[in-house]
Design a protein around this motif. Structure first.
Motif: not given
Lengths: 228, 169
Positions: B2-5, B7-10, B102-103
């Motif tokens: 997903s997009a959130g994973a 951009t914000h997986g970190f 990440t997810t």
């Protein structure tokens, strides 16, 4: 009655909007509209996906009591797939090539495959995959007990077709936005950059030297990309 | 993914690394909203993310991977945890699960033993469903605790500084 599983992998989704009461007729009717339909005797259909219940794998009935899991609703969907046996295909292809005295062209191979599908698929029993999900209506959350991409896509499509609700997969950002943070923190989330933790460059390049792994001075270690 | 994973997986990886840091330094007991207390430990599997596309992920299995020289080296290289098998305990209930940071998905989850008082299949299903919901609530609550610390304006001078010392040590 079947018993819900005690182990496995889970993908989490959320939705926005209203889901019908799982104990009500609207919920059962929504499932019935996209119920599982068998392809056992079908000649052309290679796959079918639709709702069933834990008590009835045919999709004929959707009693609320069959989906009751206490704090959640137990949804189950069924994916049947018919696969043309590859070895049969190869045997027929080799026989056709031998009869013609030359390799088959691409078009001839496609035509042969279509012809075989018409003849063999009605005789092939589908592979059956039953997939479970727990719907927690109060939290607008679904726990899907499958992590494969195609199953997740099938599920989100079925859910949308049944309830007109889009399922958003959980990820670090979505989960953060649902954590009840202050508006300032939510705004900060969008701008957040990874922390740049201490790095011993000589170790990273594989040229470790004595003492290179020793703790380094803190004032040169911690910072974000913003600080750079 | 997903997009959130993307951009914000970190952030999920920082969360998992923070759990390890807190477990080693503060004993692994976390106070959650509502007076709940959950114990968390890292079990016998951990994967470090690759710092760049040219480098490899590193997975340590069996035994006590957190105590290995390889794990310390990875921390000194500034690597974050990407996946780890966690043990979570609240009261008499204990779960094990592999968190993909990440997810934020849970794999290989094992629920607590069924409650002794369940007698029927329906009761057993309800008990297990409650435990599935609970493990997700626990992880989400822990993540909330981490985020409230991570998003504080003084985080880099406080919590991160302490964690940096631990990682370099």
């Amino acid at each position: 009655m079947a018993v819900f599983r005690r182990s496995g992998g889970v993908a989490t989704f959320h939705w926005q909007g209203d889901l019908p009461d799982p104990a009500g007729d609207d919920f059962a009717e929504a499932l019935r509209q996209r119920r599982f339909r068998t392809i056992e005797d079908a000649a052309s259909e290679e796959s079918s996906a639709g709702w069933v219940t834990p008590a009835d794998p045919t999709g004929d009935s959707f009693g609320p009591e069959d989906m009751d899991a206490g704090a959640a609703t137990w949804l189950r969907f069924r994916i049947d797939k018919k696969v043309l046996p590859k070895k049969w295909l190869a045997i027929h292809r080799d026989a056709a090539a031998k009869a013609k005295g030359r390799p088959l062209s691409g078009r001839e191979r496609r035509e042969l495959k279509d012809d075989l599908a018409d003849k063999l698929l009605p005789r092939v029993l589908p592979n059956v995959n039953l997939v479970d999900a727990l719907v927690v209506r109060e939290k607008k959350q679904v726990l899907l007990f499958a992590t494969g991409k195609s199953v997740r896509e099938t599920f989100t499509k079925l859910f949308f077709e049944s309830f007109a609700l889009v399922l958003e997969p959980s990820d670090p950002l979505q989960l953060a936005l649902r954590a009840g943070l202050s508006p300032e923190m939510n705004a900060e989330l969008e701008r957040l950059q990874p922390v740049r933790w201490p790095v011993d460059e000589s170790m990273r390049r594989g040229r470790r030297t004595p003492g290179s792994a020793a703790p380094r001075k803190q004032d040169q270690e911690t910072g974000t990309e913003d600080d750079a | 993914m997903s997009a959130g994973a993307e951009t914000h997986g970190f952030l999920g990886e920082e969360f998992l690394t923070w759990i390890w840091f807190r477990w080693e330094n503060d004993g692994g007991e976390f106070a959650l909203p509502g007076g709940r207390v959950v114990g968390v430990a890292i079990d016998d599997m951990m994967t470090f993310s690759a710092p760049s596309d040219e480098e490899t992920e590193q997975t340590l299995r069996r035994g006590s991977p957190t105590a290995t020289a390889e794990a310390r080296t990875a921390l000194r290289q500034g690597r974050r945890l990407r996946r780890a098998k966690l043990l979570l305990a609240e009261g008499s209930r204990q779960w094990s699960a592999t968190l993909d940071a990440t997810t934020m998905t849970l794999g290989g989850v094992k629920l607590p033993e069924d409650a002794e008082e369940v007698e029927t299949d329906a009761d057993r299903t309800a008990d297990r469903a409650a435990n599935w919901i609970a493990v997700h609530e626990l992880v989400a609550s822990l993540y909330g605790v981490f985020l409230r610390e991570r998003l504080r304006p003084d985080y880099l001078k406080q919590g991160a500084e302490r964690q940096a010392q631990w990682m370099a040590g």
